[in-house]
Write an enzyme that holds these catalytic residues in place. Structure first.
Site, PDB file in Angstrom:
ATOM      1  CE1 TYR A 210      -3.909   1.923  -0.100  1.00 16.25           C
ATOM      2  CE2 TYR A 210      -3.384   2.682   2.114  1.00 16.25           C
ATOM      3  CZ  TYR A 210      -4.152   2.768   0.976  1.00 16.25           C
ATOM      4  OH  TYR A 210      -5.155   3.677   0.900  1.00 16.25           O
ATOM      5  NE  ARG A 263      -8.369  13.060  -4.560  1.00 19.00           N
ATOM      6  CZ  ARG A 263      -7.669  12.558  -3.548  1.00 19.00           C
ATOM      7  NH1 ARG A 263      -6.417  12.933  -3.334  1.00 19.00           N
ATOM      8  NH2 ARG A 263      -8.223  11.656  -2.752  1.00 19.00           N
ATOM      9  CE  LYS A 281      -7.534   2.995   0.103  1.00 21.11           C
ATOM     10  NZ  LYS A 281      -7.656   3.752   1.356  1.00 21.11           N
ATOM     11  CD  GLU A 353      -9.452   4.787  -1.735  1.00 22.30           C
ATOM     12  OE1 GLU A 353      -8.519   5.506  -1.311  1.00 22.30           O
ATOM     13  OE2 GLU A 353     -10.355   4.362  -1.006  1.00 22.30           O
ATOM     14  CG  ASP A 354      -7.313   7.510  -4.733  1.00 21.84           C
ATOM     15  OD1 ASP A 354      -7.500   8.214  -3.728  1.00 21.84           O
ATOM     16  OD2 ASP A 354      -6.372   6.712  -4.828  1.00 21.84           O
ATOM     17  CG  ASP A 376     -10.614   5.093   2.641  1.00 21.14           C
ATOM     18  OD1 ASP A 376     -10.966   4.967   3.821  1.00 21.14           O
ATOM     19  OD2 ASP A 376      -9.427   5.027   2.277  1.00 21.14           O
ATOM     20  CG  ASP A 377     -10.015   9.234  -1.421  1.00 18.36           C
ATOM     21  OD1 ASP A 377      -8.903   8.791  -1.125  1.00 18.36           O
ATOM     22  OD2 ASP A 377     -10.662   8.837  -2.403  1.00 18.36           O
ATOM     23  CG  ASN A 519      -0.820   9.155   1.289  1.00 22.29           C
ATOM     24  OD1 ASN A 519      -1.371   9.234   0.195  1.00 22.29           O
ATOM     25  ND2 ASN A 519      -1.464   8.813   2.394  1.00 22.29           N
TER      26      ASN A 519
END
Length: 680
Positions: A210, A263, A281, A353-354, A376-377, A519
């Protein structure tokens, strides 16, 4: 001979011929069925096989037989490969048990090995399927009975011995990307060994599978892709999303992680190469929370990419055009959500996600009360950050309402954290929501978010944090003006927490709370060493990426990593086991509180705001248990009857990666002797 006698004899002969013919047909069919079953075909498969083996006019005597390749996938990503072979194949080619082909029954072939019917498998399946493969751990009895004796070296190893060998091999690689590829290859070969390694060596291996290494893996995904680990669904498949979902060889999917790659971490638009994120994930769902791996499904929705360097890259694996947006894009996402529910059920957890900021908030608001979904973001990051803040309160002996919060960034993560902090103030300290919001300030790329800002404007999600103040642009000036006690970075602007900013924070705070959450590591606002050095060792620090231990000022500091992995696996486990239909913000505040409660005085003594990663599987169970308790209290759970001991119930659902209790041989048991004597 009289005519009557002749007729009698004739009738007897005819009857004998008819009986003999019927007997021959029955015996032939029975033997054919046994042979087919031994060859790996179930009774239900024979109709389709027979129809495939019937030659059509002008096609000659050939048959199309579906057989499974090494791990159930052909090179082009299909769940089976099609081979043209002569019907009159030599019987010798089918003699050895391990060589017999079988018709793939997807949900049996790829599911948890405990659910596979023994009659559906043959010896070679145990070597080809990573869910069944045990390497050199097959016992002598298993090797002989399965017809694979001699295909493996004679030594018989335990799972622990295999794990030790893998760790030594892994550590030979110095480059993190090579380590990542080793782990991916291991997952393709031996699923249980992969999860044992990851579950029991989390501190060392989570940064490999990850963040931060997964970001590099996504950038190089076109070079590294070997075999399918999830589904790619393109916008040009609109109208056929359900059919593509049916191509996945599992039917009992409980958790989906989906991205459109716009993203990825702090790296921006990576298009289809963002697949590494949902794969990583969901690997953590299993390794850190014990969710069954066959119940997870990584998905990338490919609508194009706006990154020109990818469009020009000969190795890019996605659609070669700019992103499709607007109504067509929205209709595609709607169809995807509907298809998931149609295929897997209303309770299927869908983790976004993203996605780009502009879409992430829209979809969360649009779908949160229609589907079992979360982002999650926004929500996962908020939960883990608030857990760190709650732990920091212990370290500073303060309350939430004692602090002024300043965010460097006003995107998904920052707004999610800010909203959850306000919610926590209201729940824990009784501060009205409007008053709580006044203690939180956000800075975006255009400066401090203030009421009636003349330049840049303010989007709907930022508006609640627009307080009366004169416009300001530079972070160092804003810090001096507002004198925040908590500084949180989540905008992927590297090194923005400068020496000047950090020293200013230390000048008006005895223990400044500094979170550099961006990150991968290259995007971090500052390093742990910089935070401690420029605050004379007084900073209460957490980061989104791992940093090494720092020694200075007569003390040893072990900076805590505020990784979402502390939260989303436990949330997923709690939601799946209790059957929650819609995931509210309360779930994430509950998770944050549960995580903060697990931080000990020993953790705080070395500057660590999160429990050790080595205990994260137990942490996930504790979070899931607290979610379950509140779900049943509030009536949002749908799993009945309600378990009396919820933690015990949850632990009973966890994936077991050990070989023990999973022999490749079927269980044998005797019948009573008095019954058997009639068969002799």
């Amino acid at each position: 001979m009289r005519l009557a006698d002749f007729k009698t004899v004739f009738v007897i002969v005819v009857l004998n011929v008819i009986v003999s013919t019927i007997t021959f047909i029955v015996v032939t069919d029975f033997c054919g069925l046994r042979l087919a079953t031994q060859a790996g075909f179930s009774e239900v498969d024979l109709t389709s096989v027979t129809s495939r083996m019937t030659p059509k006019p002008n096609e000659g005597a050939s048959a199309t037989v579906v057989v499974e390749d090494r791990a159930g996938f052909s090179e082009n990503g299909s769940t089976s490969s099609v081979i043209d072979s002569p019907v009159k194949s030599s019987a010798n080619t089918m003699e050895r048990q391990g060589s017999k082909p079988r018709l793939v029954v997807p949900h049996r072939a790829k599911s948890d090995n405990r659910a596979v019917a023994p009659s559906q498998l043959n010896g070679m399946d145990y070597l080809r399927d990573p869910k069944l493969f045990k390497g050199m751990a097959f016992t002598l009895e298993e090797r002989q009975a399965l017809g694979i004796h001699g295909l493996l070296p004679p030594r018989i190893k335990s799972l622990d011995e295999q794990a030790d060998n893998c760790l030594r091999n892994l550590r030979r690689f110095e480059d993190p990307l090579n380590r990542y590829m080793y782990m991916v290859d291991l997952l393709d070969r031996n699923e249980r060994l992969f999860y044992k390694l990851l579950s029991e060596n989390t501190d060392e291996l989570m940064p490999i599978v990850y963040t931060p290494t997964v970001g590099l893996a996504c950038q190089k995904f076109g070079l590294a892709f070997k075999r399918p680990q999830g589904l790619f669904i393109t916008i040009h498949d609109k109208g056929h999303v359900y059919e593509i979902l049916k191509n996945w060889p599992e039917t009992d999917v409980r958790a989906i992680c989906v991205t459109d790659g716009e993203r990825i971490l702090g790296l921006g638009d990576l298009g289809a190469q963002g697949m590494g994120i949902p794969v990583g994930k969901l690997a953590l769902y299993t390794a850190l929370a014990g969710i069954q791996p066959h119940q997870t499904l990584p998905i990338t929705l490919d609508v194009g990419t706006n990154r020109q360097e990818l469009l020009d890259d000969v190795d890019y694996i996605g659609l070669r055009h700019k992103r499709i947006t607007g109504d067509e894009y929205d209709a595609f996402i709607d169809e995807f959500m509907e298809a998931v529910v149609k295929r897997y059920g209303q309770n299927t957890l869908i983790q976004f996600e993203d996605f780009g900021n502009h879409n992430a908030f829209r979809f969360l608001e649009k779908y949160r009360n229609q589907y079992c979904t979360f982002n999650d973001d926004i929500q996962g990051t908020a939960s883990v950050a608030v857990a760190g803040v709650l732990a920091a309160l212990k370290a500073t002996n303060t309350k939430l309402s004692d602090h002024t919060f300043l965010f460097q960034g006003a995107g998904e993560a920052s707004i999610g954290i800010a909203n959850l902090i306000a919610m926590a103030m209201e729940k824990r300290e009784g501060i009205p929501h409007e008053e709580a919001m006044k203690k939180i300030w956000l800075k975006d790329s255009r400066g401090l978010i203030v009421k009636d800002r003349p330049e840049g404007g303010i989007t709907e999600h930022k508006a609640p944090f627009a307080h009366p103040h004169s416009p300001m642009k530079e972070l160092n000036e804003i810090v001096r003006e507002l004198k925040p006690s908590v500084l949180i970075g989540a905008a992927a602007v590297p090194k923005v927490f400068t020496e000047e900013v950090l020293k200013d924070m230390a000048s008006f705070n005895e223990k400044p709370i500094i979170f550099a959450l961006s990150n991968p590591t290259s995007k971090a606002e500052c390093t742990a060493e910089e935070a401690y050095t420029h605050t004379d060792g007084r900073a209460v620090f957490a980061s989104g990426s791992p940093f090494p231990v720092f020694e200075g000022f007569g003390k040893r500091y072990e900076p805590g990593q505020g990784n979402n992995a502390y939260i989303f696996p436990g949330v997923g486990l709690g939601v799946i086991t209790t059957g929650i239909h819609h995931i509210s913000e309360k779930v994430f505040l509950t998770s944050a509180e549960a995580l903060a409660d697990l931080v000990t005085d020993d953790d705080l003594a070395v500057g660590r705001l999160y429990p050790p990663l080595s205990d994260i599987r137990n942490i996930s169970v504790k979070i899931a248990t607290k979610i379950a308790q509140e779900a049943y209290e509030e009536g949002t759970a749908s799993t009945y009857p309600e378990p009396k001991d919820k933690e015990e119930f949850i632990r009973g659902t966890l994936y077991d990666y050990n070989y023990s209790g999973s022999s490749a041989l079927p269980k044998q048991y005797p019948w009573p002797e008095e019954v058997q004597k009639f068969f002799h």
